[in-house]
Design a protein around this motif. Structure first.
Motif, PDB file in Angstrom:
ATOM      1  N   VAL A 187     -27.274  14.719 -10.277  1.00  0.00           N
ATOM      2  CA  VAL A 187     -26.492  13.552  -9.864  1.00  0.00           C
ATOM      3  C   VAL A 187     -27.285  12.814  -8.787  1.00  0.00           C
ATOM      4  CG1 VAL A 187     -24.332  12.715  -8.886  1.00  0.00           C
ATOM      5  CG2 VAL A 187     -24.329  14.748 -10.363  1.00  0.00           C
ATOM      6  N   CYS A 188     -27.665  11.568  -9.072  1.00  0.00           N
ATOM      7  CA  CYS A 188     -28.500  10.781  -8.168  1.00  0.00           C
ATOM      8  C   CYS A 188     -27.693   9.601  -7.629  1.00  0.00           C
ATOM      9  CB  CYS A 188     -29.749  10.288  -8.898  1.00  0.00           C
ATOM     10  SG  CYS A 188     -30.775  11.630  -9.551  1.00  0.00           S
ATOM     11  N   ILE A 189     -27.604   9.510  -6.298  1.00  0.00           N
ATOM     12  CA  ILE A 189     -26.723   8.539  -5.652  1.00  0.00           C
ATOM     13  C   ILE A 189     -27.526   7.623  -4.743  1.00  0.00           C
ATOM     14  CG2 ILE A 189     -24.672   8.252  -4.197  1.00  0.00           C
ATOM     15  CD1 ILE A 189     -24.038  11.261  -4.898  1.00  0.00           C
ATOM     16  N   ASN A 190     -27.420   6.322  -4.953  1.00  0.00           N
ATOM     17  CA  ASN A 190     -28.056   5.343  -4.088  1.00  0.00           C
ATOM     18  C   ASN A 190     -27.144   5.114  -2.880  1.00  0.00           C
ATOM     19  OD1 ASN A 190     -29.101   3.020  -2.813  1.00  0.00           O
ATOM     20  ND2 ASN A 190     -29.909   2.218  -4.738  1.00  0.00           N
ATOM     21  N   TYR A 191     -27.546   5.656  -1.728  1.00  0.00           N
ATOM     22  CA  TYR A 191     -26.667   5.584  -0.563  1.00  0.00           C
ATOM     23  C   TYR A 191     -26.508   4.158  -0.029  1.00  0.00           C
ATOM     24  CZ  TYR A 191     -30.919   5.403   2.342  1.00  0.00           C
ATOM     25  OH  TYR A 191     -32.123   5.050   2.919  1.00  0.00           O
ATOM     26  N   LYS A 192     -27.371   3.241  -0.462  1.00  0.00           N
ATOM     27  CA  LYS A 192     -27.257   1.857  -0.007  1.00  0.00           C
ATOM     28  C   LYS A 192     -26.199   1.074  -0.776  1.00  0.00           C
ATOM     29  CE  LYS A 192     -32.036   1.413   1.637  1.00  0.00           C
ATOM     30  NZ  LYS A 192     -33.321   0.679   1.509  1.00  0.00           N
ATOM     31  N   ASP A 195     -20.825   4.919  -2.284  1.00  0.00           N
ATOM     32  CA  ASP A 195     -20.225   5.862  -1.354  1.00  0.00           C
ATOM     33  C   ASP A 195     -20.458   7.276  -1.881  1.00  0.00           C
ATOM     34  OD1 ASP A 195     -18.674   7.410   0.293  1.00  0.00           O
ATOM     35  OD2 ASP A 195     -16.760   6.553  -0.322  1.00  0.00           O
ATOM     36  N   PHE A 196     -21.344   8.035  -1.223  1.00  0.00           N
ATOM     37  CA  PHE A 196     -21.680   9.344  -1.772  1.00  0.00           C
ATOM     38  C   PHE A 196     -20.509  10.318  -1.697  1.00  0.00           C
ATOM     39  CE2 PHE A 196     -23.199  10.152   2.647  1.00  0.00           C
ATOM     40  CZ  PHE A 196     -22.629  11.391   2.905  1.00  0.00           C
ATOM     41  N   VAL A 197     -19.591  10.117  -0.753  1.00  0.00           N
ATOM     42  CA  VAL A 197     -18.420  11.001  -0.663  1.00  0.00           C
ATOM     43  C   VAL A 197     -17.561  10.874  -1.918  1.00  0.00           C
ATOM     44  CG1 VAL A 197     -16.381  11.632   0.682  1.00  0.00           C
ATOM     45  CG2 VAL A 197     -18.418  10.766   1.856  1.00  0.00           C
TER      46      VAL A 197
END
Length: 349
Positions: A187-192, A195-197
């Protein structure tokens, strides 16, 4: 010998190559002729004057290296002159030679070049000592790594996937996320942009309750039902610090463990502690450089036992972004601080 000297606290321009005295080799040490050293964020912090040296450490930057043993202390029996090795250092890697306690020296992993081996000691010892030895991350669990495209991140993805762990990462660009995906991240999340939460909760069976609470001005999932406590990852490896603390706690499931290894975003924050009690969370933190020689030797032995076989099997590979000569240490620091790289940056004497 030649070494990179920090002429005064400041920007990359304060790094200058100078002629200095050779290291003095202790009875329990070996002297390594350096083939390569790798940059770490701690080097940039030291350069700014914000990272006090451990007692007795070399004043020159560099927390890992690879090379050839050229001198052996009289109490050392496990290494001999001519051995090709890599090593975990307390400093001194940005030089042509470095003296290292024998317990912090490792053989070159099978299938890895002498030069590329410099990319492993610091990241392997950091990751293994934190989320595996301390947080007890186990097969079948889930891991969230912030900064998945960093040297720490690219190593953590590979070793975790090899051990049967589902890996979540955050990074700041689609290119970096693609690199993480290629290394095995699930799972790849762009924090910009995301919302990673909320994404973690969604991917782990939650109902998005955290996002609703935050919209209402409430923090932490202490108001959720017992059945939703299982949403979240088991372990988080974080180098951001303060700004992410509440979000990290909100991203952990029951009995989750947060391990903090840096404060790139700052060390001060305010947090609602109720979620620690409700979900039996654990917050841990540790550095590597200031540990005792005995503790470092134990970590190195564990890395050799558990990690080197994975590297030899091709399950974990060196991720080297760019190599610079020692004379261009300032340019290497600029690249690291620009954060456009994926993996490790090497310096060659």
């Amino acid at each position: 010998m030649r070494a990179v000297v920090i002429t005064s606290p400041g920007g990359p321009e304060v790094l200058q190559v100078q002629e200095v005295e050779d290291p003095v080799v202790g009875d329990d040490e070996v002297l390594i002729k350096v083939e390569a050293t790798a940059l770490n964020r701690a080097d940039t912090v030291q350069r700014k004057g914000l990272y006090p040296l451990p007692k007795g450490a070399s004043p020159y930057p560099g927390l890992e290296c690879s090379g050839t043993v050229v001198t052996v202390g009289k109490s050392v029996a496990c290494w001999k002159v001519g051995d090709q090795v890599c090593a975990l250092l307390s400093g001194g890697g940005y030089a042509e030679k470095v003296a290292v306690p024998a317990g912090q020296v490792l053989p070159i992993p099978e299938g890895v070049s002498l030069r590329d081996a410099a990319s492993f000691p610091e990241v392997a010892c950091t990751v293994w000592s934190t989320i595996f030895m301390t947080s007890q991350l186990s097969p079948g669990e889930t891991l969230l790594v912030h900064g998945g495209s960093s040297g720490i991140g690219t190593f953590a993805i590979q070793i975790a996937k090899h051990l049967g762990i589902r890996v979540f990462v955050t990074a700041g660009s689609e290119e970096k996320l693609a690199a993480c995906k290629n290394l095995g991240a699930d799972v790849c999340i762009n924090y910009k942009t995301e919302d990673f939460v909320a994404r973690v909760e969604e991917e782990t069976g939650g109902k998005g309750i955290s996002s609703v609470l935050q919209q209402l001005g409430l923090q932490c999932r202490y108001l959720t039902t017992e059945s939703n406590y299982d949403a979240g990852v088991d372990v988080i490896l974080d180098n951001v610090g303060g700004p992410y603390l509440q979000k990290n706690l909100d991203s952990l499931g029951m009995d989750g463990r947060l391990f903090i290894i840096g404060f790139m975003g700052g060390a001060v924050t305010e947090v609602n502690l109720s979620c620690l009690l409700a979900r039996r969370l654990t917050v841990q933190a540790a550095g590597l450089r200031n540990r005792s020689l005995e503790n470092k030797a134990k970590i190195v032995a564990e890395v050799k036992k558990h990690v080197w076989s994975a590297i030899a099997a091709g399950k974990v590979k060196p991720i080297v972004y760019k190599t610079f000569p020692l004379s261009e240490a300032a340019e290497a620091h600029k690249l690291m601080e620009g954060s456009s790289h994926v993996g490790k940056i090497l310096l060659i004497p």
